[in-house]
Design a protein around this motif. Structure first.
Motif, PDB file in Angstrom:
ATOM      1  N   UNK A 139       0.847  -1.199   0.000  1.00 37.31           N
ATOM      2  CA  UNK A 139       0.000   0.000   0.000  1.00 37.31           C
ATOM      3  C   UNK A 139       0.879   1.244   0.000  1.00 37.31           C
ATOM      4  N   UNK A 140       1.958   1.192   0.793  1.00 35.92           N
ATOM      5  CA  UNK A 140       2.877   2.327   0.787  1.00 35.92           C
ATOM      6  C   UNK A 140       3.453   2.562  -0.597  1.00 35.92           C
ATOM      7  N   UNK A 141       3.860   1.475  -1.225  1.00 35.50           N
ATOM      8  CA  UNK A 141       4.439   1.567  -2.557  1.00 35.50           C
ATOM      9  C   UNK A 141       3.427   2.139  -3.562  1.00 35.50           C
ATOM     10  N   UNK A 142       2.185   1.696  -3.440  1.00 32.08           N
ATOM     11  CA  UNK A 142       1.142   2.199  -4.344  1.00 32.08           C
ATOM     12  C   UNK A 142       0.980   3.703  -4.200  1.00 32.08           C
ATOM     13  N   UNK A 143       0.950   4.149  -2.942  1.00 33.91           N
ATOM     14  CA  UNK A 143       0.781   5.592  -2.723  1.00 33.91           C
ATOM     15  C   UNK A 143       1.944   6.378  -3.296  1.00 33.91           C
ATOM     16  N   UNK A 144       3.153   5.865  -3.022  1.00 37.45           N
ATOM     17  CA  UNK A 144       4.329   6.574  -3.503  1.00 37.45           C
ATOM     18  C   UNK A 144       4.343   6.650  -5.027  1.00 37.45           C
ATOM     19  N   UNK A 145       4.146   5.512  -5.652  1.00 37.02           N
ATOM     20  CA  UNK A 145       4.332   5.457  -7.093  1.00 37.02           C
ATOM     21  C   UNK A 145       3.197   6.158  -7.839  1.00 37.02           C
ATOM     22  N   UNK A 146       1.966   5.985  -7.348  1.00 37.03           N
ATOM     23  CA  UNK A 146       0.834   6.529  -8.104  1.00 37.03           C
ATOM     24  C   UNK A 146       0.514   7.976  -7.720  1.00 37.03           C
ATOM     25  N   UNK A 147       0.934   8.400  -6.540  1.00 37.49           N
ATOM     26  CA  UNK A 147       0.639   9.780  -6.154  1.00 37.49           C
ATOM     27  C   UNK A 147       1.885  10.652  -6.289  1.00 37.49           C
TER      28      UNK A 147
END
Lengths: 511, 487
Positions: B254-262
Motif C-alpha cells: 500500500x505504501x508503494x502504491x501511494x508513492x508510485x501513483x501519487x
C-alpha cells in the motif's frame, strides 16, 4: 422465453456440482448411499439434458437455443452467456450420458484404494466442468469451465490410478495448464482488440467475420489460442501426456478423458479459433493438417509397438483425434461435420474400449497383452465378443460409427476449402497419409484382437473362475453399443443436427 | 498553519493505540493468565474495525493533509483490521501451547498492525516512514520470540539487520526527495516532479526514487532484497510468519502504491523498467527456489516471494494513460486482497499442523486428508488458488494482472508471458503439500486435533476463496479502487 428454456442448460450443467456437494456431506461409511447418489445426480442431469434435446428445434440451423445471457462480472466485461446449437448439442448430451454410465459402472467398480465418496464427488465436479465448456458463449466463462476439469482429473489419476499415477497426474496437469495459459492471453488479446471490447463468442465471431482483426494479430493470437486447444486434443507433438494419463487413470477416468475431455480441444477449434480468427485459421490450416497426418501415421505405428492394452488404446486415441483435426484443417462443411461426427463416435467407441479394458483388468489383474495370452473369447465369450465388436468399430468398419468420421475427413481433405486452393496438393498428400493410417489402424486392431481375443486360453488362466459380463456392465454398455450401430447405419442422426450450424459457420471460408 | 485534529478520521488508530496500552498492562497485573491479552486485543481490533467502517465513503484529511482518509485508505484499514482478527484467532492456541511471552506477543503484534492501519492513510513521507517502522520494528522482536530456538534467533537477527539497512537507504532517499522538492507531502511531491526540474535535480530525484523503492522492496520481499524472508518465516512462530506474509507485506505494497501513483507518477518512465526487472526476477527466483523446498513454511515463504513478483508486475505497466493506470491500480489492489485471504488460510492450516510437528516438513502433512478432511480440502483449495487455477479466487487476481498487461501491450505482453510461464511452474510446488496430504498414507493414525479458532479461520478463508472464485464481483466491485490515480 419460458423459465425452462432459460434455465434448462444451467440446471443440467450445475446439477452434478450440487451432487458433489451433497455427496461430500454424506458420512463416509454410507458407501451404498454415496454410490446411489452418484447415479441419482448424474441420472437427473442426464434426464434434464435429454429433455432439452427433445425440445431442441432441429430445423433451426445456426443460432443459439435455450440461451441465457445475463450479468456476471461487469468490472471485467464477462457475462454469464450460455446457449446451445447443433454443434454443442451432441457433445453436451454425450457428456451427461457417458457420466451417467460411468456412475452406473461405479456402482460395482470403485478402483483401489476405495474412498468412494471422494471418487464420485470429483467425477461429478469433472462432469460440470466438461458440460459447461460446451455451452459457454463467453470466453471467460469458457475458460473457467475449461480449467475446472484440471483439478478433479488430477486427483482422479493421482489417487485412483495405477503404479505410475503421480507422475502421470502432474504431467497431465502441467501440460494442459501450459497450453491453456497462453489461450487465456489470446482471449484477452481478442477482448482488447474488438470494438466494443467483448468476451462474447458470438459478437467476436461477427467482429472477426467482418474483418475486424488484422492479419498479423490473427496469426499471433491464433497461435496462442491453438496451443491451448492443441495440447488438449492432443495434437502431435503435444500428445505425450495422453498415453501416460490414460494408462494410469482409473477406468472411468479414462472413459471420460477419452470420451469427452479430448473433445474440448477440438470443439475449441470449431467454436472459437476458426470463426473468430479466419485469417489465422487459413494460415495455420496446412500446418494443422500436416500435424494431423503425422499423428495418424505415428499413432498407428506406436500402437503396433505397444505391449500394454490400455496404452495401445490411448495411442489409438491420438490417431483418431488426428482424423478429427484433419477434418477441421480442411475448413470445409464436410470436414467440420466429419470432425464433429468423429468426436462423438470416438467418444462412444473409445469410451467403450476403455470400459472393456477396465473389465478385462478387473478379471485378469494385468493389461499386458503377452500375459493375457489370448483366448478371451473362449474364456469370457460375452466380454470377448463385446471387446472385439468395439475394436472393429474403432478401426472404422463401414456400417459402424467409427467409419463416417474417418471417411468424411479423408474426403474433405481431397477438396479443402476454396481459401486453401493453393495448398491442394498438400492436402491430397495428407489424404494419402490418412489412408495409409486407416490401413495401419485396421492392422493393429486386428493384430490386437488376434493376440487377446482369439486363440486358446493359456494354462495359467484356465482354472481362474472369472465372471463374464455382469448386469452392471451390461447396463452401462448397452446404450453405447446401440449407439455405435445406430450412428453407423444412420449417420444422418448426427449430421442432420450439425450440418445447419456448421454451414452457417463455414460460409467464411467459401467451402 | 494550525488546524483542529479530525478525531473521527483517526479513530481506528486511536482505539488500537488504547488497546495496545491495555494489553501491555495485562502482563503486569494478571501474569498468571496472560492469554486474556488475546480476547482483549480482539475486542480492541473489532472496535477499531467498527470505527473504520464508520468512515466508509469519507474523504477527510488531517494533520495538514499528511493523514488522509479516502476510499483507498478505508479499504486497506478495514482489510488490515480484518487480517488482525484472523491472525489473533490463530495465535491464541499456538501461544498458549508455548506458554511464555503471550501478552508481549499480542502487544507487539497489535503495534505492528497499528503501522499497517496507518500506512494507507499516510500521505506524507514522514508519516509513511513512521508507519513502516511501526510495522517492522515489533516484527524483529516477534520473529525472535522463541528465545530458546536457534532458528528463531537467527530469524530475528537477519530480519533486523537487513531491515535496518534498507530503512537507512530509504530514509536517505526520502531526505534527498525533500531536498529536491522542498516538501514531504506526497501530493505536493507529485506536483513538483510534474514540473520540469533543473538538470541536476532531476538526477537527484531519480536517485531518491530508487532508494525509496529499495526500502519498500525489502518490505515486500522483492528480489534481490528477499534473503531474509525464508529464514525469518521459518524461524518465527507460525502466526508471526502469517502476519509477515500478509499484513506486513500488504502494508509495504500500500505504501508503494501511494508513492508510485501519487508522488512519483510523473517519473513513471524512469521507474517502470525497474519494476519490470524486479517483477520478473522476483517471480522467477521465488518460484524456482520454491520448487526445491521440503519445509512447509519455507515453501510458503518462497511462494510469497513469487507472489510479490506478480504484484510488482502492475507497477511496470504504468503509462501516461489514466484509464489504463486505473486498471493497473485495481489489478494490484485486488491481487493484494485476494492473496492475503488465501495465504492466511494456508498459514492457518500450517498453524494447526504445527501443534504436532515442530519441524513442519512437507512429509509431516502425509495422510492429513484421512485424519482431517476439512483441513486437507481447505489447504488444497488455498494451494490451487495460489497457483491461480479457476474456479478459485486466486485466478481472478492473476486474471486482472494479465488483463492489464495485455491492455498495455508492448512490454506488458512480454511480462504477461513471463508470468504465465511462472504460473505453470508454480503448480508443481503448490501441489506438493496436497500430494503429501492426499496421496500418502498417514504415519500415525491418531486423530488430528485442530483448535476450534484455527479451524474457523481455515473454513472462513476457504469459503472466501471459493466465493471470490465464483463471483469475483465481491472484490472487484470496490469503488474502482483507484481513488489515488489521476487526481
Amino acid at each position: 422465453m419460458s423459465t425452462w428454456e432459460r434455465s434448462a442448460i444451467t440446471i443440467a450443467t450445475l446439477l452434478p456440482l450440487v451432487g458433489a456437494g451433497v455427496i461430500a456431506l454424506v458420512p463416509r461409511d454410507r458407501d451404498r448411499l454415496v454410490r446411489g447418489l452418484g447415479i441419482v445426480f448424474t441420472g437427473a442431469a442426464m434426464v434434464v439434458a435429454l429433455a432439452l434435446a427433445a425440445g431442441f428445434d432441429y430445423g433451426a440451423g445456426g443460432g443459439l437455443q435455450f440461451e441465457l445471457n445475463t450479468r456476471w462480472i461487469p468490472a471485467i466485461g464477462a457475462r454469464y452467456h450460455v446457449g446451445i446449437d447443433g454443434i454443442s448439442l451432441p457433445l453436451w448430451v454425450l457428456t451427461f450420458v457417458l457420466s451417467f454410465l460411468c456412475a452406473v459402472y461405479t456402482w460395482r467398480y470403485v478402483p483401489s484404494p476405495g474412498k468412494t465418496k471422494a471418487f464420485l464427488a470429483l467425477t461429478l465436479l469433472l462432469e460440470t466442468g466438461m458440460a459447461g465448456t460446451f455451452i459457454a458463449f463467453d470466453l471467460v466463462l469458457f475458460f473457467i469451465f475449461w480449467e475446472l476439469v484440471l483439478v478433479p482429473m488430477y486427483f482422479l489419476i493421482g489417487i485412483w490410478g495405477s503404479a505410475n499415477r503421480e507422475y502421470a497426474a502432474i504431467k497431465f496437469f502441467l501440460y494442459t495448464l501450459f497450453g491453456s495459459v497462453f489461450m487465456l492471453l489470446g482471449f484477452l488479446a481478442m477482448y482488447f482488440r474488438s470494438t466494443p471490447h467483448t468476451f462474447d463468442i458470438l459478437q467476436l465471431q461477427a467482429y472477426g467475420a467482418g474483418g475486424g482483426f488484422t492479419r498479423t494479430f490473427q496469426l499471433i493470437v491464433f497461435g496462442a489460442v491453438a496451443l491451448g486447444f492443441a495440447v488438449k486434443v492432443p495434437m502431435w507433438p503435444f500428445h505425450t501426456w495422453l498415453p501416460d494419463a490414460h494408462t494410469e487413470a482409473p477406468t472411468i477416468g479414462s472413459v471420460l478423458l477419452a470420451g469427452i475431455m479430448l473433445k474440448m480441444g477440438t470443439y475449441g477449434f470449431v467454436r472459437i479459433a476458426l470463426p473468430i480468427l479466419p485469417e489465422g485459421a487459413k494460415a495455420y490450416a496446412p500446418w494443422i493438417g500436416g500435424l494431423a497426418a503425422i499423428a495418424i501415421v505415428y499413432a498407428a505405428l506406436a500402437c503396433l509397438a505397444q505391449k500394454d492394452l490400455k496404452r495401445l488404446i490411448a495411442f489409438s486415441s491420438v490417431g483418431h483425434m488426428g482424423f478429427v483435426m484433419l477434418g477441421i484443417a480442411t475448413l470445409t462443411d464436410v470436414g467440420i461435420n466429419a470432425a464433429i461426427f468423429g468426436m462423438v463416435a470416438h467418444g462412444i467407441i473409445t469410451g467403450m474400449l476403455f470400459f472393456c479394458v477396465g473389465s478385462v483388468y478387473d478379471r485378469y489383474h494385468t493389461r499386458m497383452i503377452a500375459e493375457l495370452g489370448g483366448g478371451l473369447m473362449q474364456k469370457l465369450p460375452y466380454l470377448g465378443g463385446v471387446f472385439t465388436f468395439v475394436a472393429i468399430a474403432s478401426l472404422g468398419l463401414p456400417g459402424l460409427a467409427g467409419f463416417w468420421g474417418e471417411v468424411m475427413a479423408l474426403l474433405s481433405a481431397y477438396r479443402p476449402a476454396e481459401v486453401l486452393a493453393d495448398q491442394l496438393p498438400l492436402f491430397r498428400a495428407f489424404m494419402v497419409a490418412g489412408g495409409i493410417g486407416t490401413i495401419l489402424t485396421a492392422g493393429y486392431f486386428l493384430w490386437m484382437i488376434q493376440r487377446v481375443n482369439m486363440g486358446t486360453v493359456p494354462e495359467r488362466w484356465r482354472e481362474s473362475p472369472f465372471p463374464d459380463v455382469v448386469a452392471v456392465e451390461w447396463v452401462s454398455w448397452v446404450p453405447l453399443l446401440v449407439s455405435i450401430v445406430a450412428l453407423g447405419v444412420f449417420p444422418r442422426l448426427l449430421i442432420g443436427i450439425t450440418d445447419g450450424p456448421v454451414g452457417a459457420l463455414m460460409g467464411l471460408f467459401g467451402g | 498553519m494550525t488546524q483542529a485534529i479530525d478525531f473521527h478520521a483517526i479513530l481506528p488508530e486511536l482505539i488500537l493505540s488504547g488497546t495496545i496500552v491495555l494489553v501491555l498492562l495485562v502482563d503486569a497485573f494478571v501474569e498468571r493468565r496472560s492469554w486474556v491479552a488475546m480476547p482483549l486485543g480482539l475486542l480492541g481490533v473489532v472496535a477499531a474495525l467498527v470505527a473504520a467502517l464508520s468512515l466508509v465513503g469519507a474523504d477527510r484529511a488531517t494533520f495538514d493533509g499528511a493523514f488522509r482518509v479516502d476510499d483507498f485508505a478505508v479499504l486497506f484499514t478495514v482489510f488490515s483490521l480484518a487480517v488482525a482478527v484472523l491472525v489473533l484467532a490463530i495465535s491464541l492456541r499456538y501461544f498458549r501451547d508455548v506458554g511464555r511471552y503471550q501478552s508481549e506477543y499480542y502487544f507487539l503484534l497489535l503495534t505492528s498492525f497499528l503501522g499497517c492501519v496507518m500506512m494507507p492513510s499516510a500521505r506524507d513521507l514522514l508519516v509513511l516512514f513512521i508507519a513502516l517502522e511501526l510495522v517492522s520494528a515489533p516484527g524483529f522482536l516477534m520473529a525472535a520470540l522463541r528465545k530458546s530456538s536457534l532458528r528463531s534467533n537467527e530469524a530475528g537477527l537477519k530480519f533486523f539487520l537487513i531491515g535496518v539497512l534498507s530503512t537507512a537507504v530509504m530514509l536517505y532517499g526520502m531526505s534527498l526527495m525533500y531536498g529536491v522538492t522542498g516538501t514531504t507531502n506526497l501530493q505536493e511531491i507529485g506536483v513538483a516532479l510534474g514540473r520540469d526540474l533543473p538538470a541536476g535535480k532531476e538526477t537527484l530525484a531519480l536517485a531518491a526514487i530508487l532508494f525509496i523503492t529499495v526500502g519498500f522492496g525489502f518490505k515486500v520481499s522483492a528480489v534481490p532484497f528477499q534473503f531474509w524472508a525464508p529464514d525469518t518465516y521459518e524461524g518465527s512462530p507460525v502466526p508471526v510468519a502469517a502476519f509477515l506474509a500478509t499484513a506486513s507485506k500488504a502494508a509495504g505494497f500500500t505504501g508503494l502504491l501511494q508513492l508510485m501513483f501519487v508522488a512519483f507518477a510523473a517519473e513513471y518512465a524512469f521507474w517502470t523498467p525497474i519494476f519490470a526487472v524486479l517483477s520478473i526476477l522476483t517471480m522467477t527466483i521465488g518460484n524456482f527456489v520454491a520448487l526445491q523446498q521440503s519445509q512447509a513454511v519455507r515453501l510458503l515463504a518462497y511462494s510469497s516471494i513469487a507472489q510479490a513478483g506478480y504484484m510488482l508486475l502492475p507497477f511496470a505497466l504504468v503509462t501516461a494513460d489514466v484509464g489504463l493506470n486505473r486498471d493497473v491500480f485495481a489489478a494490484a489492489t485486488n491481487y493484494l486482497l485476494i492473496y492475503a485471504v488465501m495465504t492466511l488460510g494456508a498459514f492457518a492450516v500450517v498453524t494447526a499442523v504445527a501443534r504436532e510437528s515442530r519441524t513442519l516438513a512437507i512429509s509431516d502433512f502425509a495422510g492429513l486428508a484421512r485424519r482431517a478432511p476439512l483441513m486437507a480440502v481447505a489447504m488444497t483449495v488455498f494451494m490451487v488458488s495460489l497457483a491461480g487455477i479457476p474456479p478459485m479466487g486466486g485466478f481472478w487476481a492473476k486474471f486482472l494482472v494479465f488483463r492489464a498487461a495485455i491492455d498495455r501491450g508492448g512490454i506488458g505482453v512480454l511480462l504477461a508471458v513471463a508470468m504465465v510461464l511462472n504460473s505453470v511452474v508454480s503448480i508443481w510446488y503448490y501441489l506438493a503439500i496436497p500430494r503429501a496430504m492426499i496421496f500418502q498414507e498417514p504415519e500415525r493414525e491418531r486423530p488430528f486435533a485442530a483448535p476450534a479458532l484455527v479451524t474457523g479461520v481455515t473454513f472462513l478463508a476457504m469459503v472466501a476463496v471459493l466465493a471470490i472464485g465464483v463471483y469475483p464481483e465481491l472484490v472487484t466491485h470496490f469503488p474502482p479502487l483507484s481513488t489515488l490515480v489521476g487526481r
